[in-house]
Design a protein around this motif. Structure first.
Motif, PDB file in Angstrom:
ATOM      1  N   GLU B  27      -0.360  -4.647  -6.471  1.00 45.85           N
ATOM      2  CA  GLU B  27      -0.860  -3.970  -5.279  1.00 45.85           C
ATOM      3  C   GLU B  27      -0.561  -4.762  -3.998  1.00 45.85           C
ATOM      4  O   GLU B  27      -0.515  -5.981  -4.028  1.00 45.85           O
ATOM      5  N   THR B  29      -0.867  -4.526   0.648  1.00 48.30           N
ATOM      6  CA  THR B  29      -1.242  -3.785   1.861  1.00 48.30           C
ATOM      7  C   THR B  29       0.018  -3.467   2.665  1.00 48.30           C
ATOM      8  O   THR B  29       1.078  -4.054   2.428  1.00 48.30           O
ATOM      9  N   SER B  45       5.150   2.294   7.627  1.00 46.51           N
ATOM     10  CA  SER B  45       4.115   3.284   7.310  1.00 46.51           C
ATOM     11  C   SER B  45       4.731   4.648   7.008  1.00 46.51           C
ATOM     12  O   SER B  45       4.254   5.360   6.132  1.00 46.51           O
ATOM     13  N   ILE B  48       6.110   4.551   3.553  1.00 47.81           N
ATOM     14  CA  ILE B  48       5.008   4.592   2.585  1.00 47.81           C
ATOM     15  C   ILE B  48       4.474   6.018   2.443  1.00 47.81           C
ATOM     16  O   ILE B  48       4.155   6.472   1.340  1.00 47.81           O
ATOM     17  N   GLU B  52       4.266   8.166  -0.891  1.00 47.08           N
ATOM     18  CA  GLU B  52       2.972   8.706  -1.310  1.00 47.08           C
ATOM     19  C   GLU B  52       3.083  10.211  -1.562  1.00 47.08           C
ATOM     20  O   GLU B  52       2.600  10.721  -2.571  1.00 47.08           O
ATOM     21  N   ARG B  59      -2.636   5.251  -3.127  1.00 50.41           N
ATOM     22  CA  ARG B  59      -3.328   4.355  -2.194  1.00 50.41           C
ATOM     23  C   ARG B  59      -4.817   4.396  -2.454  1.00 50.41           C
ATOM     24  O   ARG B  59      -5.389   5.443  -2.730  1.00 50.41           O
ATOM     25  N   ARG B  60      -5.399   3.224  -2.394  1.00 48.25           N
ATOM     26  CA  ARG B  60      -6.811   3.059  -2.657  1.00 48.25           C
ATOM     27  C   ARG B  60      -7.515   2.873  -1.323  1.00 48.25           C
ATOM     28  O   ARG B  60      -6.956   2.270  -0.414  1.00 48.25           O
ATOM     29  N   ARG B  66      -6.455   0.193   2.847  1.00 47.26           N
ATOM     30  CA  ARG B  66      -5.777   1.163   1.978  1.00 47.26           C
ATOM     31  C   ARG B  66      -4.567   0.574   1.245  1.00 47.26           C
ATOM     32  O   ARG B  66      -3.423   0.967   1.492  1.00 47.26           O
ATOM     33  N   CYS B  68      -1.568  -0.245  -1.442  1.00 44.24           N
ATOM     34  CA  CYS B  68      -0.684   0.658  -2.197  1.00 44.24           C
ATOM     35  C   CYS B  68      -0.411   0.089  -3.590  1.00 44.24           C
ATOM     36  O   CYS B  68      -0.363  -1.122  -3.785  1.00 44.24           O
TER      37      CYS B  68
END
Lengths: 159, 112
Positions: B27, B29, B45, B48, B52, B59-60, B66, B68
């Protein structure tokens, strides 16, 4: 078990390799002689290739047409660029679905491998997006035939 | 199929592949993912977001961070698709094995 590999390379290539228990000369001929091509380049059971033109010389035309015998079908056209019997073929090809896909530049080599042959087919697409489209959708129609659905009957084709 | 198409499109970009390679290690960031690249954080971003939306990463929610991570199911789906292409090709080449065997057993005349 399977002797075939299929990999992507860089942004625009797809590379397929396969070993055969026959001399390079035989494997090469099976890729350029229409009477031989029509026996194997067929795709799912029930499909045939009624049109097979393969003018194996630089600038020579390629025209393959497949049919499922029920009104379905599609075709491929191409041109040879260079040939080195019995070791190398270079050509471009495009599928007609019915609109033509961007040209796929294909180099196929046949290398002696113990008593057999290692075939390497290296495809180059114009850009990453075209390759993506071919991998995600085009190949199921057309790299060899219309693999519309890869159901058990195909996976169960006797080796 | 739509997902698979999106996944292949997402994979066509070298920066996105590098991001996936980094996430294969665990994981991370957005900040950590941006570090190795000479591009802005908003650009990262955007990449990403593509990953996604194509279902390749998850993403959490952890405050504003958040982080990834790879979506195992998406990677498996791509592997399975490539495996199907291999099977389809193999059907043809298995037939070619038979053609070659028949050529071998036919006595050939001396060729020049």
């Amino acid at each position: 078990m399977t002797k075939l590999t299929l990999k992507t390379e860089g942004d625009t290539h797809v590379v397929v390799t396969r070993r055969f228990a026959a001399k390079p000369e035989a494997v090469y001929r099976a890729h350029v002689e229409p009477a031989l091509i029509q026996k194997w380049m067929l795709g799912p059971p029930g499909w045939t290739m009624p049109t097979c033109i393969n003018d194996a010389r630089p600038g020579g035309k390629i025209h393959y047409a497949w049919t499922d015998g029920k009104g379905g079908g599609f075709h491929l056209t191409g041109e040879f660029i260079a040939l080195s019997p019995f070791s190398r073929l270079e050509h471009v090809e495009r599928m007609h679905l019915p609109d033509p896909t961007p040209d796929n530049h294909v180099v196929t080599t046949f290398t002696p491998d113990n008593n057999g042959t290692l075939m390497t087919m290296r495809m180059t697409l114009p850009d990453a997006e075209t390759r993506t489209a071919m991998l995600a959708t085009g190949m199921e129609h057309g790299m060899e035939a219309s693999y519309v659905r890869l159901e058990a009957e195909i996976l169960g084709t006797p080796v | 199929m739509a997902n698979l198409n999106a996944a292949f499109s997402a994979l066509a970009d070298p920066t996105r592949r590098a991001i996936l390679a980094r996430l294969a290690l665990g994981e991370a960031t957005v900040m950590e993912l941006a570090e190795p690249f000479q591009i802005t954080q908003p650009a990262i971003s955007r990449h990403i977001k593509v990953l996604e939306q194509s279902g390749l990463i998850l993403r959490r929610s952890e405050g504003a961070k958040r982080p990834c991570r790879l979506a195992p199911a998406a990677i498996t789906e791509i592997d399975r698709w490539l495996a199907m292409l291999r099977e389809a090709l193999e059907a043809n080449y298995s037939r070619l094995d038979g053609v070659l065997a028949a050529m071998d057993s036919t006595p050939t005349q001396d060729r020049p």
